[in-house]
Structures are given as C-alpha cells and as structure tokens.
Design a protein around this motif. Structure first.
Motif, PDB file in Angstrom:
ATOM      1  N   GLU A  59       5.730   8.711   5.236  1.00 28.49           N
ATOM      2  CA  GLU A  59       5.643   8.500   6.694  1.00 28.49           C
ATOM      3  C   GLU A  59       7.028   8.714   7.308  1.00 28.49           C
ATOM      4  O   GLU A  59       7.177   9.497   8.243  1.00 28.49           O
ATOM      5  CB  GLU A  59       5.129   7.084   6.983  1.00 28.49           C
ATOM      6  CG  GLU A  59       3.690   6.875   6.509  1.00 28.49           C
ATOM      7  CD  GLU A  59       2.891   6.002   7.428  1.00 28.49           C
ATOM      8  OE1 GLU A  59       3.240   4.807   7.559  1.00 28.49           O
ATOM      9  OE2 GLU A  59       1.923   6.485   8.040  1.00 28.49           O
ATOM     10  N   HIS A 116       1.267   5.661   1.191  1.00 28.02           N
ATOM     11  CA  HIS A 116       0.862   6.839   1.975  1.00 28.02           C
ATOM     12  C   HIS A 116       1.263   8.047   1.142  1.00 28.02           C
ATOM     13  O   HIS A 116       2.336   8.029   0.516  1.00 28.02           O
ATOM     14  CB  HIS A 116       1.577   6.866   3.325  1.00 28.02           C
ATOM     15  CG  HIS A 116       1.386   5.632   4.150  1.00 28.02           C
ATOM     16  ND1 HIS A 116       0.436   5.526   5.151  1.00 28.02           N
ATOM     17  CD2 HIS A 116       1.997   4.425   4.097  1.00 28.02           C
ATOM     18  CE1 HIS A 116       0.505   4.310   5.692  1.00 28.02           C
ATOM     19  NE2 HIS A 116       1.424   3.630   5.070  1.00 28.02           N
ATOM     20  N   HIS A 169       0.865  -1.186   0.000  1.00 27.21           N
ATOM     21  CA  HIS A 169       0.000   0.000   0.000  1.00 27.21           C
ATOM     22  C   HIS A 169       0.899   1.232   0.000  1.00 27.21           C
ATOM     23  O   HIS A 169       2.110   1.129   0.106  1.00 27.21           O
ATOM     24  CB  HIS A 169      -0.912  -0.003   1.256  1.00 27.21           C
ATOM     25  CG  HIS A 169      -0.133   0.058   2.506  1.00 27.21           C
ATOM     26  ND1 HIS A 169       0.395  -1.070   3.137  1.00 27.21           N
ATOM     27  CD2 HIS A 169       0.292   1.126   3.230  1.00 27.21           C
ATOM     28  CE1 HIS A 169       1.079  -0.689   4.200  1.00 27.21           C
ATOM     29  NE2 HIS A 169       1.056   0.628   4.274  1.00 27.21           N
ATOM     30  N   HIS A 228       4.760   0.817   1.062  1.00 30.27           N
ATOM     31  CA  HIS A 228       5.061  -0.192   2.093  1.00 30.27           C
ATOM     32  C   HIS A 228       4.671  -1.577   1.606  1.00 30.27           C
ATOM     33  O   HIS A 228       3.509  -1.798   1.236  1.00 30.27           O
ATOM     34  CB  HIS A 228       4.281   0.125   3.379  1.00 30.27           C
ATOM     35  CG  HIS A 228       4.803   1.336   4.092  1.00 30.27           C
ATOM     36  ND1 HIS A 228       4.026   2.071   4.976  1.00 30.27           N
ATOM     37  CD2 HIS A 228       6.011   1.957   4.052  1.00 30.27           C
ATOM     38  CE1 HIS A 228       4.740   3.059   5.461  1.00 30.27           C
ATOM     39  NE2 HIS A 228       5.957   3.021   4.906  1.00 30.27           N
ATOM     40  N   THR A 270       2.060   1.537  11.486  1.00 31.63           N
ATOM     41  CA  THR A 270       1.729   2.961  11.599  1.00 31.63           C
ATOM     42  C   THR A 270       0.216   3.177  11.541  1.00 31.63           C
ATOM     43  O   THR A 270      -0.257   4.309  11.485  1.00 31.63           O
ATOM     44  CB  THR A 270       2.389   3.788  10.476  1.00 31.63           C
ATOM     45  OG1 THR A 270       1.805   3.407   9.219  1.00 31.63           O
ATOM     46  CG2 THR A 270       3.889   3.577  10.455  1.00 31.63           C
TER      47      THR A 270
HETATM   48 ZN   LIG Z   1       2.081   1.825   5.485  1.00 36.94          ZN
END
Ligand SMILES: [Zn+2]
Ligand SMILES: CCCCCNS(=O)(=O)c1cc(S(N)(=O)=O)ccc1C(=O)O
Length: 260
Positions: free
Chosen positions: A105, A95, A93, A118, A198
C-alpha cells in the motif's frame, strides 16, 4: 520494483468506495519520499510486547486474511515511538499484488514491494473499545512492514500452512499461539505520519509507523497468499490479489523518521 502504470487498483472492484473521502486531509496510503522525511530526535524507540497466547483465529473477511487477537486486556501492546499512550493489538493482515511488481500500500521513493503487513492496535487508555477508537484522531496505531522476495520466512510459514482452511470469504480457523513480533524486523528504524484506515470507513484515526527494513519471504509464500479468494464458497471464484488502496495525496503532512 518499478512503478507499472497498468496498476489499475483504483478501478478494482474492491474499491467501490471513493478513492479519497471528500474533505479528507490525512488519507492513506502515501508514497514516502525518503529525502523529504524529517529526522525527529524526540521520537522514542517503539516498544513491542506481544503475548502469543492472545492469538485467537485466522479469518478471510473478503478483503484480506486477518489474524485476530484477544484485546480484552493489555497483554499484547505497543508503546513509545510517536505514541502518547500504549495501544492494544487487535489484528494483523496483509496486502499483496497479483504479481511481484506491486502489492504494497505504501511506497518508498515510488518503489512498490510485493506485499505489506499491517499490525492494527487501538488506544485502550483513552477509549472504551476498538469501534470507538476507530473514530478518533489518535485512536489507532498501525505498524507497516514491507515484504520483499527473498529467503523463506519460517515464522510466516505457520500462517501460510493455515491459509487453505480460509480460502473462501467468511471462513475462519482457530489459531491459538502465534507471536507476530517474528514478522517485525529487528532494525528499530521507522517512518511515522498521521493517516487513515485504507479500507472503509477510511477514518483519519491512524498513526502509521512504517518500518524502514522489509522482511524477506519466498515466492511460494507470496503465491500462497494469491490462492485465497475474495468470494464465498459456491460463488464464481475471484482470486484475492491486488487488495491495496491506491496512493493518496500527502497534502499538508510531514513524514518523520526515527533515524538519520
Ligand atoms: Zn492494511
Ligand atoms: C469498526 C470498523 C473497523 C474498520 C477497520 N477495521 S481494521 O481492523 O482497523 C482494518 C484496518 C485495515 S488498514 N489497512 O490497516 O487500514 C484494513 C482492514 C481492516 C479490517 O477491518 O479488515
């Protein structure tokens, strides 16, 4: 990218959960201060072997869009690097931010990237399933790859083309062949540290492996991420942007590097 103090992700509706779990000593994400990272000559190269046919579907889970894999066998695994065992690919996925000034992140020397990938793996050698691995200190291994603005990424485009079909929360589309290694830089250099998920349950079960080199994507591809919605069909639309957790204290941790 410069750090903007207008980045109020901590107030973002997405982060109703506590910013740092009470008693947490290894929370993620963190700022990686390059000069404070310690070269570890005993770190091995990370070996990545993914079977593209283990790809199952893309879905919008209301936090991000996830590409999920069949993790019932050892067909898509990583081994080596800082890891004692081999770990199975479960999902990947991203961010990202509302604008290109932030979105990642992790940061490097307090620099934000516009997005971060990630790839989530779990220790199927020691644990019977992903859910149990999520609760164990050595249960998960997540490869982090920074995205920077530049040339169009052809491998990513096949994903971008599918995003309109998962615009709303809880929508899913079949996606049956994709090799995520095309999203990982060929440069072997990485940082690694002991951290956490996270997103809830924020468990301290992740060995983070953060690639030093970013991949390049173009503006249209980042904009495509920003057309996704946090909200379900029929709800008042909220654009899926700024889906990152604020930086967490390093506390008593050392970030190791695989390179001088
Ligand atoms: Zn992530
Ligand atoms: C059993 C509960 C699992 C919760 C975490 N799931 S996950 O796939 O590891 C994950 C990790 C991450 S992260 N950023 O890699 O920690 C983000 C989202 C998710 C998710 O579930 O959407």
């Amino acid at each position: 990218c410069s750090r903007k103090n207008t980045r109020n992700a901590s107030l973002h509706p997405l982060w109703q959960s506590p910013l740092t779990i009470p008693g947490g000593t290894r929370q993620s994400p963190i700022n990686i201060q390059w000069r404070d990272s310690v070269y570890d000559p005993f770190l091995k190269p990370l070996k990545i072997s993914y079977d593209p046919t283990t790809c199952l579907h893309i879905w919008n889970n209301g936090y991000s869009f996830l590409v999920e894999f069949d993790d019932s066998t050892d067909r898509s695994i990583i081994v080596g690097g800082p890891l004692e065992n081999q770990y199975r690919l479960k999902q990947f996925h991203f961010h990202w931010g509302a604008i290109n000034d932030w979105g990642s992140e992790h940061t490097v020397d307090s620099k934000f990237y516009p997005a971060e990938l990630h790839l989530v793996h779990w220790n199927a050698v020691e644990y019977p399933n992903f859910e149990e691995a999520v609760m164990e200190g050595n249960g998960l291994a997540v490869i982090g790859v920074f995205l920077k603005l530049g040339a169009r990424h052809e491998g990513l485009q096949t994903l971008v083309d599918a995003l309109p079909a998962v615009r709303h929360k809880d929508t899913v589309i079949e996606f049956d062949v994709f090799d995520p290694s095309c999203l990982i830089p060929s440069c072997p250099d990485y940082w690694t540290y002991a951290g956490s998920l996270t997103t809830p349950p924020l468990t301290e079960s992740v060995t983070w492996i953060i690639k030093k080199k970013p991949i390049e994507v173009d503006e249209d591809q980042l904009e495509a991420f920003r057309t996704l919605l946090f909200t379900s069909d029929g709800e008042e639309e909220r654009r899926m942007v700024d889906n990152f957790r604020p930086l967490q204290p390093l506390m008593n941790r050392t970030v190791r590097s695989s390179f001088h």
